[in-house]
Write an enzyme that holds these catalytic residues in place. Structure first.
Site, PDB file in Angstrom:
ATOM      1  N   CYS A 134     -11.719 -36.939  31.244  1.00 55.66           N
ATOM      2  CA  CYS A 134     -11.561 -37.975  30.215  1.00 55.66           C
ATOM      3  C   CYS A 134     -11.675 -37.341  28.833  1.00 55.66           C
ATOM      4  O   CYS A 134     -12.564 -36.521  28.594  1.00 55.66           O
ATOM      5  CB  CYS A 134     -12.636 -39.050  30.374  1.00 55.66           C
ATOM      6  SG  CYS A 134     -12.512 -40.383  29.160  1.00 55.66           S
TER       7      CYS A 134
ATOM      8  N   GLY B  79     -16.429 -38.728  31.731  1.00 54.11           N
ATOM      9  CA  GLY B  79     -15.764 -38.151  32.898  1.00 54.11           C
ATOM     10  C   GLY B  79     -15.216 -36.754  32.649  1.00 54.11           C
ATOM     11  O   GLY B  79     -14.879 -36.383  31.518  1.00 54.11           O
TER      12      GLY B  79
ATOM     13  N   GLY C 288     -16.170 -42.372  28.329  1.00 53.22           N
ATOM     14  CA  GLY C 288     -15.908 -41.001  27.911  1.00 53.22           C
ATOM     15  C   GLY C 288     -16.629 -39.865  28.600  1.00 53.22           C
ATOM     16  O   GLY C 288     -16.375 -38.710  28.248  1.00 53.22           O
TER      17      GLY C 288
END
Length: 347
Positions: free
Chosen positions: A186, A183, A181
């Protein structure tokens, strides 16, 4: 239900404490690492930064460009076997040794990986990549790939805790990819409520992996060169970058012109854009877990990677690390509530 009370940290929560140094110049810092991998026994030497295996980052053009800097590229899994054969015929040995062949965990993925690896003996890295590395299926798949490729370096992920890191290494992974998570494109943490602050994930997984002779990739969460240095300082053996390397001519993204300016499309690999392109749309049982953004076109990646590596070298001089290998030993993090001064905007 239980609650863990210990505070977990991201890159924004810390800064390096400077330390006395005998280094006179950034040019004295050696960023090259020499690794021998646990299961394959392979040796590798290079700068342990990796371009992410995303459509609009991990391209063949990116691999050729970054190899000039000793940097790796995890090539995305949507190239055909024929594309790989053409790449192998046009790239030099240094480039081929610095690419990861990315794969999922289906039967078709396994056969495709076998076909790609058969093209050239110079392909030495396999990156087994699924969103949820806590699946028992991943452990079984790692065991299968290890049996099929005993002399190749296998990376598997993604996970964020030491227990699963250890399980993947014991199953045959040389390297574990760490991050759920963090990114830039993301949205897993928003859509699912699942995740782990990236710096703490790196520290904890690095400790677990190194105890077994394995290694980790810090995957995601870096927005500047300082974050890359923090990942190394926290114990990452490799650092994987997506957004920081997106938007360049080598990235392979779609170029769009608006109002006379050029932009490049960049999207998460669980986004609607990715699923529309590769899976015929978002399946009825799932939600998209990624963003699609337009980045101003940034030209060649060479200047960007030099800026990133220059920042890491500078970190090393501030803490007295003559080699990247020494950085984690020289690292003391201080917890903070501020990072940069934004009076004139963010860097």
């Amino acid at each position: 239900m239980r609650i863990e009370q210990e505070l977990k940290l991201g890159f924004k929560d810390v800064l390096f404490r400077p330390k006395r140094s005998t280094l006179k110049s950034r040019s004295q810092v050696n960023l090259t690492r020499d690794f021998t991998f646990k299961h394959s026994g392979r040796q590798w030497s290079g700068v342990p930064v990796i371009a992410a295996n995303m459509d609009s980052v991990g391209s063949f053009a990116m691999a050729k460009a970054l190899a000039e800097h000793g940097v790796m590229t995890a090539v995305h899994k949507h190239y055909t076997v024929e594309d790989w054969a053409e790449f192998a015929n046009t790239a030099d040995k240094a480039t081929l040794n610095n690419v990861m062949v990315s794969t999922g965990t289906s039967e078709a993925d396994f056969q495709k990986t076998k076909d790609i690896m058969a093209i050239s003996d110079e392909f030495i890295f396999i990156c087994i990549d699924i969103a949820n590395g806590y699946s028992e299926h991943l452990v079984e798949y790692v065991q299968r790939v290890r049996a099929a490729f005993p002399d190749k370096v296998i990376s598997a992920g993604n996970v964020v805790t030491g227990d699963m890191c250890e399980e993947l290494i014991l199953a045959g992974a040389d390297i574990v990819k760490v991050g759920i998570g963090p990114g830039s494109v993301c949205t897993t943490r928003v859509k699912t409520g699942v995740g782990y602050p990236q710096l703490s994930a790196i520290i904890e997984c690095g400790d677990a992996a190194h105890g077994l002779g394995g290694m980790i990739i810090g995957d995601g969460g870096c927005s500047c060169a300082g974050d890359v240095a923090k990942a190394f300082g926290g114990g990452a053996d490799f650092v994987m970058l997506g957004g920081m390397l997106a938007g360049h001519e080598e990235s392979g993204g779609e170029v769009i012109e608006q109002d006379g300016k050029q932009f490049m499309k960049f999207y998460g690999m669980s986004s609607k854009s990715a699923m529309d392109k590769h899976s015929g749309g978002v399946a009825g049982y799932r939600a998209a877990e990624g963003k699609t953004v337009l980045l101003p076109f940034r030209g060649s990646v060479h200047g960007t990677i030099q800026d990133i590596l220059g920042g890491v070298r500078s970190t090393c001089t501030y803490v007295g690390a003559a080699k990247l290998k020494e950085l984690t030993k020289r690292t003391t993090f201080i917890r903070v509530q501020e990072q940069e001064n934004n009076v004139f905007g963010k860097e």
